[in-house]
Design a protein around this motif. Structure first.
Motif, PDB file in Angstrom:
ATOM      1  N   TYR A  15       0.825  -1.207   0.000  1.00 30.57           N
ATOM      2  CA  TYR A  15       0.000   0.000   0.000  1.00 30.57           C
ATOM      3  C   TYR A  15       0.862   1.261   0.000  1.00 30.57           C
ATOM      4  O   TYR A  15       0.535   2.252  -0.662  1.00 30.57           O
ATOM      5  CB  TYR A  15      -0.913   0.016   1.227  1.00 30.57           C
ATOM      6  CG  TYR A  15      -2.064  -0.966   1.174  1.00 30.57           C
ATOM      7  CD1 TYR A  15      -2.397  -1.636   0.006  1.00 30.57           C
ATOM      8  CD2 TYR A  15      -2.827  -1.236   2.314  1.00 30.57           C
ATOM      9  CE1 TYR A  15      -3.443  -2.533  -0.043  1.00 30.57           C
ATOM     10  CE2 TYR A  15      -3.887  -2.124   2.279  1.00 30.57           C
ATOM     11  CZ  TYR A  15      -4.194  -2.773   1.108  1.00 30.57           C
ATOM     12  OH  TYR A  15      -5.242  -3.646   1.073  1.00 30.57           O
ATOM     13  N   GLU A  16       1.954   1.226   0.730  1.00 31.81           N
ATOM     14  CA  GLU A  16       2.842   2.396   0.792  1.00 31.81           C
ATOM     15  C   GLU A  16       3.457   2.693  -0.572  1.00 31.81           C
ATOM     16  O   GLU A  16       3.739   3.851  -0.896  1.00 31.81           O
ATOM     17  CB  GLU A  16       3.947   2.166   1.827  1.00 31.81           C
ATOM     18  CG  GLU A  16       3.482   2.127   3.274  1.00 31.81           C
ATOM     19  CD  GLU A  16       3.086   3.504   3.807  1.00 31.81           C
ATOM     20  OE1 GLU A  16       3.285   4.513   3.090  1.00 31.81           O
ATOM     21  OE2 GLU A  16       2.570   3.565   4.931  1.00 31.81           O
ATOM     22  N   LEU A  37      -8.050 -12.523   4.599  1.00 31.44           N
ATOM     23  CA  LEU A  37      -7.670 -11.164   4.984  1.00 31.44           C
ATOM     24  C   LEU A  37      -8.901 -10.266   4.900  1.00 31.44           C
ATOM     25  O   LEU A  37      -9.546 -10.178   3.850  1.00 31.44           O
ATOM     26  CB  LEU A  37      -6.575 -10.637   4.052  1.00 31.44           C
ATOM     27  CG  LEU A  37      -5.907  -9.312   4.427  1.00 31.44           C
ATOM     28  CD1 LEU A  37      -5.211  -9.407   5.771  1.00 31.44           C
ATOM     29  CD2 LEU A  37      -4.906  -8.913   3.348  1.00 31.44           C
ATOM     30  N   THR A  38      -9.225  -9.619   6.016  1.00 35.77           N
ATOM     31  CA  THR A  38     -10.388  -8.738   6.079  1.00 35.77           C
ATOM     32  C   THR A  38      -9.923  -7.288   6.074  1.00 35.77           C
ATOM     33  O   THR A  38      -9.058  -6.903   6.864  1.00 35.77           O
ATOM     34  CB  THR A  38     -11.222  -9.008   7.342  1.00 35.77           C
ATOM     35  OG1 THR A  38     -11.658 -10.372   7.337  1.00 35.77           O
ATOM     36  CG2 THR A  38     -12.440  -8.096   7.395  1.00 35.77           C
ATOM     37  N   ALA A  52      -6.622  -1.552  -3.442  1.00 34.60           N
ATOM     38  CA  ALA A  52      -6.383  -2.116  -2.109  1.00 34.60           C
ATOM     39  C   ALA A  52      -6.798  -3.579  -2.057  1.00 34.60           C
ATOM     40  O   ALA A  52      -6.103  -4.419  -1.474  1.00 34.60           O
ATOM     41  CB  ALA A  52      -7.134  -1.306  -1.054  1.00 34.60           C
ATOM     42  N   LEU A  53      -7.912  -3.913  -2.686  1.00 32.51           N
ATOM     43  CA  LEU A  53      -8.363  -5.305  -2.714  1.00 32.51           C
ATOM     44  C   LEU A  53      -7.421  -6.181  -3.532  1.00 32.51           C
ATOM     45  O   LEU A  53      -7.098  -7.312  -3.139  1.00 32.51           O
ATOM     46  CB  LEU A  53      -9.778  -5.376  -3.293  1.00 32.51           C
ATOM     47  CG  LEU A  53     -10.881  -4.722  -2.451  1.00 32.51           C
ATOM     48  CD1 LEU A  53     -12.177  -4.668  -3.234  1.00 32.51           C
ATOM     49  CD2 LEU A  53     -11.082  -5.484  -1.147  1.00 32.51           C
ATOM     50  N   GLU A  54      -6.974  -5.660  -4.665  1.00 36.72           N
ATOM     51  CA  GLU A  54      -6.053  -6.424  -5.516  1.00 36.72           C
ATOM     52  C   GLU A  54      -4.735  -6.702  -4.803  1.00 36.72           C
ATOM     53  O   GLU A  54      -4.222  -7.829  -4.825  1.00 36.72           O
ATOM     54  CB  GLU A  54      -5.797  -5.660  -6.807  1.00 36.72           C
ATOM     55  CG  GLU A  54      -4.830  -6.352  -7.753  1.00 36.72           C
ATOM     56  CD  GLU A  54      -4.513  -5.526  -8.987  1.00 36.72           C
ATOM     57  OE1 GLU A  54      -3.611  -5.932  -9.746  1.00 36.72           O
ATOM     58  OE2 GLU A  54      -5.164  -4.484  -9.201  1.00 36.72           O
ATOM     59  N   GLY A  64      -8.383 -15.754   0.585  1.00 35.80           N
ATOM     60  CA  GLY A  64      -9.646 -15.040   0.427  1.00 35.80           C
ATOM     61  C   GLY A  64      -9.542 -13.647   1.011  1.00 35.80           C
ATOM     62  O   GLY A  64      -8.733 -13.396   1.906  1.00 35.80           O
ATOM     63  N   VAL A  65     -10.357 -12.736   0.472  1.00 32.22           N
ATOM     64  CA  VAL A  65     -10.377 -11.351   0.951  1.00 32.22           C
ATOM     65  C   VAL A  65     -11.818 -10.968   1.253  1.00 32.22           C
ATOM     66  O   VAL A  65     -12.715 -11.162   0.424  1.00 32.22           O
ATOM     67  CB  VAL A  65      -9.786 -10.386  -0.103  1.00 32.22           C
ATOM     68  CG1 VAL A  65      -9.927  -8.930   0.369  1.00 32.22           C
ATOM     69  CG2 VAL A  65      -8.322 -10.718  -0.361  1.00 32.22           C
TER      70      VAL A  65
END
Length: 238
Positions: A15-16, A37-38, A52-54, A64-65
């Motif tokens: 993310y950074e 991952l939630t 962010a989801l990718e 899984g997300v």
């Protein structure tokens, strides 16, 4: 065994490196358990949400997300007002003129427009999240309904559960859907843009006069159901 701290650390590091995911202004809460991952929190746009989801799904231990991310709305609105706006948008859109439209109010269906048609869109809103169900003719109709829901200023997310009578889909369908959306977006002059798509990744080319038009075109591409990425090569006219 890889610890949850290592998975979360790897995702936060990714993310950074992604400038469109602004953790300092919009922190994302990550929880990893049993391979899932939630993600929770608010992000500042549809691109940040999808990226962010990718990135969250990339580490090998993640199987899984769970998406609990919400987009900061352009305007805070009550659920009923959002639902009314989405229904009005569907009623006004010619491609849905032969569709029945129903609103879900306190788990009950209330007819907005009743027709003898096999096609129907049901609109529900829960805490700013628009939920679309029913049956539509094609993936282009599904994409258009989703974009109309995203365009309502109070929408924080869109869950597009519309079923397809004709499920065929390909890159050309994406381009056709996006062209139709851009032609309807008052922020964008669609004639200034060239569109292409490969493996559900959209590329935008052309030149526009304002940064807001460039951003709106990219957001419209991200809003489309099934789009996995957007490459924005639009230039600003000097």
């Amino acid at each position: 065994m890889i610890r949850s701290e290592e998975v979360i650390g790897a995702v936060l590091a990714a993310y950074e490196r992604e400038p469109r995911v602004n953790l300092h202004k919009f922190p994302i809460d990550l929880r990893f358990e049993d391979g899932v991952l939630t993600l929770s929190g608010e992000v500042d746009g549809i691109a940040a949400k999808k990226l962010a989801l990718e990135l969250a799904a990339a580490p090998r231990p993640v199987t899984g997300v769970v998406d609990r991310l919400r987009v900061v709305p352009a305007e805070r609105m009550e659920d009923g007002a959002i639902r009314d706006h989405v229904c009005d948008a569907l009623l006004s859109e010619p491609v849905f003129e032969e569709f029945s439209i129903q609103a879900v109010v306190k788990q009950d269906l209330e007819p907005v427009r009743s027709l003898l048609s096999r096609y129907e869109v049901q609109v529900e809103v829960n805490e700013g999240v628009v939920i679309l169900n029913g049956v539509v003719e094609s993936v282009s109709h599904k994409r258009m309904a989703g974009v109309l829901a995203w365009w309502v200023p109070g929408s924080r997310d869109v869950v597009n559960g519309l079923e397809l009578a004709h499920p065929e889909d390909n890159d050309e369908e994406v381009v056709d859907s996006l062209r139709l959306v851009l032609e309807k977006d008052p922020m964008v002059n669609a004639s200034q843009l060239r569109l292409s798509c490969r493996n559900m990744v959209v590329t935008l080319d052309g030149a526009v006069s304002t940064e807001s038009a460039k951003s709106a075109a990219e957001a419209d591409a991200w809003y489309l159901f099934g789009v996995n990425g957007v490459v924005n090569r639009i230039m600003l006219l000097g």
